[in-house]
Design an enzyme around this catalytic site. Structure first.
Site, PDB file in Angstrom:
ATOM      1  CE  LYS A  14      55.386  -0.940  25.575  1.00 45.97           C
ATOM      2  NZ  LYS A  14      54.702   0.028  24.670  1.00 45.97           N
ATOM      3  NE  ARG A  89      60.450   1.809  23.617  1.00 45.83           N
ATOM      4  CZ  ARG A  89      59.817   2.073  24.717  1.00 45.83           C
ATOM      5  NH1 ARG A  89      59.940   1.332  25.762  1.00 45.83           N
ATOM      6  NH2 ARG A  89      59.055   3.116  24.816  1.00 45.83           N
ATOM      7  NE  ARG A 128      50.740   7.542  27.519  1.00 47.95           N
ATOM      8  CZ  ARG A 128      51.596   6.688  26.953  1.00 47.95           C
ATOM      9  NH1 ARG A 128      51.558   5.410  27.254  1.00 47.95           N
ATOM     10  NH2 ARG A 128      52.478   7.119  26.092  1.00 47.95           N
ATOM     11  NE  ARG A 161      54.940   9.095  28.827  1.00 47.99           N
ATOM     12  CZ  ARG A 161      55.231   7.896  28.337  1.00 47.99           C
ATOM     13  NH1 ARG A 161      54.670   6.812  28.831  1.00 47.99           N
ATOM     14  NH2 ARG A 161      56.091   7.768  27.347  1.00 47.99           N
ATOM     15  NE  ARG A 172      56.767   8.444  22.967  1.00 43.40           N
ATOM     16  CZ  ARG A 172      55.601   8.540  23.615  1.00 43.40           C
ATOM     17  NH1 ARG A 172      54.856   9.618  23.470  1.00 43.40           N
ATOM     18  NH2 ARG A 172      55.206   7.571  24.391  1.00 43.40           N
TER      19      ARG A 172
END
Ligand code: ADP
Ligand code: AMP
Length: 222
Positions: A14, A89, A128, A161, A172
């Site tokens: 996203k 969400r 990432r 992160r 998550r």
């Protein structure tokens, strides 16, 4: 007011697609994850409240998240429309968004689900790197920056992160995918859900999003 929701599991792409789409549609991206990370960095009360949920891979409570989003939507640059990345969400957030838009005589024009299987999500989040200034995402294998450690777009430093560690990635997925299912159902019921195959290259996903928006009657600017 054009409102486009980008839906997808954590790591689906996203945040990669949102700025590309924003440039095509000429409306800003509103990413609640980025707003929360900025609040944590700035040490605001909201950031302090959100941090423990983020560190645990849990969703921040709806009350805090909806307030944050509505304040952002009230800013002048959101008047013509927004691309929402990471909001809503939960079903409660989706209903709150519908109400807020209805007050402005607007509605969600399209909710585009970027669909990616779980094992690929883990690979994507594990590799990432994001930039300090704007959160632009890179991947050490599938989408590396031109210069290691530096954002192609704004030149700021890249970092990993805190919640992209293996244990938090799993938390998550466990904590957030159920609620995502409810949000998907919300938009399926209201008839604006479109699904794109997120396993394709970044450019192919972008093209598929354009097709999905055209089908939904949401045209690009210009
Ligand atoms: P989200 O915002 O949905 O959590 P991101 O946009 O940050 O996801 O993408 C997660 C990771 O996957 C990043 O490292 C990004 O560079 C990478 N990525 C995004 N889209 C693709 C794609 N189509 N193919 C391969 N890697 C991708
Ligand atoms: P993201 O950058 O979208 O992956 O979001 C990072 C973290 O911020 C999430 O794991 C949540 O803890 C929190 N967060 C972001 N958006 C929301 C939301 N809409 N509702 C609840 N928590 C959120």
């Amino acid at each position: 007011m054009r409102v486009i929701v980008l839906l997808g599991a954590p790591g689906a792409g996203k945040g990669t697609q949102a700025p590309l789409l924003a440039a095509r549609l000429e409306i800003p991206v509103v990413a609640t994850g980025d707003l929360f990370r900025a609040a944590v960095r700035d040490g605001t009360a909201l950031g302090l409240g959100a941090r423990r949920y983020m560190d645990a891979g849990q969703l921040v409570p709806d009350e805090i998240t909806v307030k944050l989003l509505l304040e952002r939507l009230a800013r002048p640059d959101a008047a013509a429309g927004v691309i929402l990345d990471g909001f809503p969400r939960t079903a409660v957030q989706a209903a709150a968004l519908d109400r807020a838009l209805a007050e402005r005589g607007a509605r969600v024009g399209a909710a585009v689900l970027v669909d990616v299987p779980a094992e690929e999500l883990i690979r994507r989040m594990s590799g990432r790197w994001v930039c300090r200034r704007a959160g632009h995402p890179y991947h050490e294998v599938s989408n590396p920056p031109r210069v290691a450690g530096v954002c192609d777009i704004d030149g700021s430093e890249l970092y990993q992160r805190a919640d992209d560690q293996p244990a938090t990635i799993r938390a998550r997925m466990d904590q957030q995918l159920g609620a995502l299912g409810q949000v998907i159902e919300h938009y399926r019921t209201s008839g604006v859900l479109r699904t794109v195959d997120g396993r394709q290259t970044i450019d192919a996903v972008a093209a598929a999003i354009d097709c999905a928006l055209a089908e939904a009657g949401v045209a690009a600017a210009g």
